[in-house]
Write an enzyme that holds these catalytic residues in place. Structure first.
Site, PDB file in Angstrom:
ATOM      1  N   LYS A 187      33.815  11.747  11.585  1.00 54.26           N
ATOM      2  CA  LYS A 187      32.758  12.746  11.407  1.00 54.26           C
ATOM      3  C   LYS A 187      33.322  14.087  10.932  1.00 54.26           C
ATOM      4  CE  LYS A 187      28.521  14.208  11.837  1.00 54.26           C
ATOM      5  NZ  LYS A 187      27.608  13.749  10.781  1.00 54.26           N
ATOM      6  N   GLU A 223      23.447  11.800  -3.250  1.00 52.70           N
ATOM      7  CA  GLU A 223      23.406  11.683  -1.792  1.00 52.70           C
ATOM      8  C   GLU A 223      22.949  10.280  -1.361  1.00 52.70           C
ATOM      9  OE1 GLU A 223      24.611  13.205   0.548  1.00 52.70           O
ATOM     10  OE2 GLU A 223      23.443  12.714   2.315  1.00 52.70           O
ATOM     11  N   TRP A 252      42.240   8.849  14.675  1.00 58.99           N
ATOM     12  CA  TRP A 252      42.023   8.551  13.256  1.00 58.99           C
ATOM     13  C   TRP A 252      43.399   8.727  12.626  1.00 58.99           C
ATOM     14  CZ3 TRP A 252      42.430  10.862   8.413  1.00 58.99           C
ATOM     15  CH2 TRP A 252      41.683  10.266   7.396  1.00 58.99           C
ATOM     16  N   CYS A 307      40.408  12.797  15.031  1.00 62.04           N
ATOM     17  CA  CYS A 307      40.899  12.454  16.363  1.00 62.04           C
ATOM     18  C   CYS A 307      40.113  13.277  17.379  1.00 62.04           C
ATOM     19  CB  CYS A 307      42.375  12.727  16.594  1.00 62.04           C
ATOM     20  SG  CYS A 307      43.463  11.803  15.532  1.00 62.04           S
ATOM     21  N   ASN A 317      45.489  16.319  18.019  1.00 60.11           N
ATOM     22  CA  ASN A 317      44.591  16.181  16.864  1.00 60.11           C
ATOM     23  C   ASN A 317      45.116  17.104  15.785  1.00 60.11           C
ATOM     24  OD1 ASN A 317      42.337  16.141  15.137  1.00 60.11           O
ATOM     25  ND2 ASN A 317      41.255  17.675  16.346  1.00 60.11           N
ATOM     26  N   GLY A 318      45.201  16.606  14.542  1.00 59.87           N
ATOM     27  CA  GLY A 318      45.702  17.454  13.455  1.00 59.87           C
ATOM     28  C   GLY A 318      47.085  16.993  13.013  1.00 59.87           C
ATOM     29  N   ARG A 347      34.886  10.879  15.950  1.00 61.38           N
ATOM     30  CA  ARG A 347      35.970  11.620  15.298  1.00 61.38           C
ATOM     31  C   ARG A 347      37.092  10.715  14.806  1.00 61.38           C
ATOM     32  NH1 ARG A 347      35.736  17.003  16.254  1.00 61.38           N
ATOM     33  NH2 ARG A 347      37.937  17.217  15.779  1.00 61.38           N
ATOM     34  N   GLU A 364      28.836   4.667   2.185  1.00 56.55           N
ATOM     35  CA  GLU A 364      29.653   4.964   3.366  1.00 56.55           C
ATOM     36  C   GLU A 364      29.301   4.112   4.574  1.00 56.55           C
ATOM     37  OE1 GLU A 364      29.541   8.935   5.143  1.00 56.55           O
ATOM     38  OE2 GLU A 364      27.471   9.176   4.506  1.00 56.55           O
ATOM     39  N   HIS A 394      24.764   7.381 -21.867  1.00 57.21           N
ATOM     40  CA  HIS A 394      26.122   7.697 -22.322  1.00 57.21           C
ATOM     41  C   HIS A 394      27.166   6.819 -21.637  1.00 57.21           C
ATOM     42  CE1 HIS A 394      24.626  11.090 -24.589  1.00 57.21           C
ATOM     43  NE2 HIS A 394      23.875  11.390 -23.544  1.00 57.21           N
ATOM     44  N   LYS A 429      25.192   7.772   0.902  1.00 57.65           N
ATOM     45  CA  LYS A 429      24.728   7.198   2.171  1.00 57.65           C
ATOM     46  C   LYS A 429      24.939   5.689   2.148  1.00 57.65           C
ATOM     47  CE  LYS A 429      24.690   9.924   4.111  1.00 57.65           C
ATOM     48  NZ  LYS A 429      24.848  11.310   3.963  1.00 57.65           N
TER      49      LYS A 429
HETATM   50  O1  M6R Z   1      31.264  18.886   8.372  1.00 56.54           O
HETATM   51  P1  M6R Z   1      31.115  18.973   6.874  1.00 56.54           P
HETATM   52  O2  M6R Z   1      29.727  19.222   6.455  1.00 56.54           O
HETATM   53  O3  M6R Z   1      32.062  19.971   6.275  1.00 56.54           O
HETATM   54  O4  M6R Z   1      31.549  17.548   6.347  1.00 56.54           O
HETATM   55  C1  M6R Z   1      31.648  17.275   4.978  1.00 56.54           C
HETATM   56  C2  M6R Z   1      31.757  15.792   4.714  1.00 56.54           C
HETATM   57  O5  M6R Z   1      32.878  15.273   5.359  1.00 56.54           O
HETATM   58  C3  M6R Z   1      30.517  15.024   5.182  1.00 56.54           C
HETATM   59  O6  M6R Z   1      29.355  15.541   4.618  1.00 56.54           O
HETATM   60  C4  M6R Z   1      30.645  13.534   4.826  1.00 56.54           C
HETATM   61  O7  M6R Z   1      30.615  13.363   3.444  1.00 56.54           O
HETATM   62  C5  M6R Z   1      29.540  12.727   5.520  1.00 56.54           C
HETATM   63  N1  M6R Z   1      30.088  11.576   6.155  1.00 56.54           N
HETATM   64  C6  M6R Z   1      28.507  12.220   4.585  1.00 56.54           C
HETATM   65  O8  M6R Z   1      27.530  11.492   5.230  1.00 56.54           O
END
Ligand code: M6R
Length: 592
Positions: A587, A465, A74, A2, A100-101, A27, A472, A488, A469
């Protein structure tokens, strides 16, 4: 998650708040809303969906108020709906709150208020704050807030305004981020700096247990007992250009292209000596790396480097697993927390837990002044600039930079290793200049529903990774696997429809990886390989070949990740998806 913003000053508040919300939209974006003081009335406008829906609904409305608050949500408590969208008000609509929170004891507080006859309009935890403040108000908003904050449990930040004091916004921080922006005849509150960057670069970062009382004339900070606190004002080193798209279609693409600078700036920041650590890694019995998502993948690569250069056994644990596991942690351990935002709640809790156990804590963060930055004993800062796209790209390579630097810091050939690292930015630049073929590859593969990503040794975290990418931002199922583990289980998935992305630089496991490619080919899988330019053997074996400039074995992850970021980006972009704000994500993850 948020985003919240507050403004009071000489200008009409609405456009400033909406602009700020757009820059906070990363956010969360389930719903959005604003509350404004219009004369002696409070007006509240909310919409389900993105900020643009709210903006559309406000067209032609003549709001002129100079004080207001805004929110982009969010959803945690209560589905995304107009009722649950923020701001929330008290029954008489004299007080409005954005939050927020999570208020963890909200059910208890809600029941108590209901017993007193309060009728709730939403399913949120936020609404209790508005009712409680209204009930505590006796002519001074700060006094009312002070009475209420001590009743709330959880990690949160909120901002409140009231018709009774039209030129005042009060913000509270306890666990979730909140910054104050200092202007001329105007002042701001926001969850994150980009929201207020067009108006000011002077900020105060609030700590937990702090309250900001802002009017157009000034800002006062208090603790939860009401004692005044003196805080430093910092000048944000970025300008608004770094937080805008600069001609790129999406922030993610811009941020992929910013990697040479992010890595270069991070190296410069680290070697300037400002963040010299007063200990050597070799002093520790064990290093525990704690992180989530992409930062966790950076940690997996860091483990190989740390063990190779310092010989200290290193484990990498998801922060969310660490917190509720029974990990024995002691003074002999170094806890290394990696977080771009510095606000990820699981990582933050892990740091606090480790500190309680007497371990030394070191953080790698991108956001200066963030919670993890402040709460860790030491920090190495990455200098990637603001990352707006939800998918982490430039902060990942900047984290790798800090990890490599840290790992090599205890090695006798430290200077030689740093000069190797300095070659990375120009290699990434060369690679980006020659990456046009990835767009046509994306066109060919955008309709596939599953992908497998394989790699060994340093390329295994890159496989993870690359798969993260893709899933997501494109919503295509993708799995990352150690190439040697394929036989396996995952090998059963391979047929003529399965694209298999194999990361195969010429490193110590190169020949082994080639054998894995043969195994995929034998089962008619479609091989897209990432390897060194000029590697004809690999090129011949693969259906599609993505080249990166040759580089010393240890540094290959800096390069091999880039074509995978671009592949994911172009697939999602060609599918017409919202690359920078993929569904269900945010984010900064400030909920458990
Ligand atoms: O701010 P942070 O690096 O702690 O965030 C961790 C994850 O939430 C973040 O890397 C998330 O997986 C990304 N969306 C990946 O692209």
């Amino acid at each position: 998650m948020c985003g919240i913003i507050g403004y009071t000053g000489k200008e009409t508040a609405l456009p400033l708040i909406l602009g700020g919300l757009e820059r906070l939209e990363y956010r969360g974006y389930d719903s959005a809303g604003v509350a404004l003081i219009e004369g002696n009335k409070l007006v509240v406008e909310k919409q389900v969906g993105k900020i643009r829906e709210l903006v559309k609904s406000l067209w032609g409305k003549p709001y002129k108020g100079k004080t207001g608050i805004g929110h982009t949500r969010w959803a945690t408590h209560g589905e995304p709906s107009t009722e649950n969208a923020h701001p929330h008000t008290d029954e008489k609509e004299e007080f409005a709150v954005v939050h927020n929170g999570i208020v963890e004891n909200y059910l208890e507080l809600r029941k108590e208020l209901q017993k007193q006859g309060v009728k709730f309009r939403s399913a949120t935890d936020t609404e209790v704050i508005a009712h409680l403040i209204a009930r505590s108000y006796r002519g001074d908003l700060l006094d009312a807030v002070l009475e209420v904050v001590n009743k709330l449990k959880g990690a949160f930040a909120f901002a409140v305004i009231t018709v009774h004091e039209p030129n005042r916004v009060i913000g509270v921080k306890q666990g979730s981020p909140l910054v104050v922006g200092i202007g001329e005849g105007e002042n701001f509150l926001a969850s994150d700096i980009p929201a207020i960057l067009p108006y000011t670069r002077k900020v105060i970062t609030l700590g937990d247990g702090e309250i900001a009382d802002i009017t157009p004339e000034g800002v006062n900070i208090y603790d939860f007992e009401g004692n005044p606190i003196t805080k430093d004002i910092t000048l944000v080193p970025w300008d608004i250009i770094s937080a805008e798209k600069s001609g790129f279609k999406h922030f993610m693409l811009k941020e992929i292209y910013e990697q040479p600078k992010a890595v270069g700036d991070t190296i410069r920041g680290l070697i300037s000596g400002e963040e010299e650590l007063p200990f050597s890694l070799k002093e520790f019995r064990r290093i525990l790396v704690i992180a989530c998502g992409t930062s966790y993948h950076a940690g997996l690569i860091g483990k190989f480097w740390i063990e190779k250069y310092s010989g200290v056994p290193t484990e990498v644990v998801y922060a969310s697993e660490f917190r509720y596991g029974d990990f024995p942690v002691s003074e002999e351990d170094l806890i290394l927390a990696i977080s771009q935002s510095g606000e990820t709640i699981d990582t933050k809790f892990a740091v606090n837990y480790a500190k309680e156990k007497g371990a030394k804590t070191l953080a790698i963060v991108n956001v200066v002044g963030s919670s993890i930055d402040r709460e860790s004993d030491y920090t190495l800062h990455t200098h990637a600039g603001p990352e707006i796209g939800v998918a982490a790209t430039k902060t990942f390579t900047a984290q790798l930079t800090a990890l490599y630097y840290l790992a090599s810091s205890s090695h006798p050939q430290r200077e030689k290793l740093t000069s190797e690292l300095m070659k990375v930015p120009s290699k990434i630049e060369t690679l980006l200049d020659k990456s046009e073929e990835i767009e046509s590859l994306a066109q060919k593969f955008m309709k596939k529903r599953d992908f497998l990503y394989l790699g060994r040794y340093l390329s295994y975290p890159i496989a993870l990774e690359g798969a993260l990418k893709l899933k997501e931002i494109s919503y295509i199922h993708a799995e990352g696997y150690p190439a040697g583990e394929m036989k396996h289980g995952p090998i059963a998935l391979i047929d003529e429809n399965m694209p298999v992305v194999v990361i195969a630089p010429q490193d110590r496991v190169y020949e082994k990886t080639l054998s894995n490619i043969e195994e995929v080919k034998t089962r008619k899988g479609i091989v897209i390989s990432v390897g060194f330019e000029g590697d004809q053997k690999l090129e011949k074996l693969s259906d599609y070949f993505l080249k990166v400039p040759p580089l010393e074995e240890d540094l290959t992850p800096f390069l091999t990740v880039v074509p995978l970021q671009l592949l994911a980006y172009h697939i999602a972009s060609k599918l017409g998806l919202d690359v920078d704000q993929p569904r269900n994500l945010a984010k900064t993850v400030t909920v458990e």
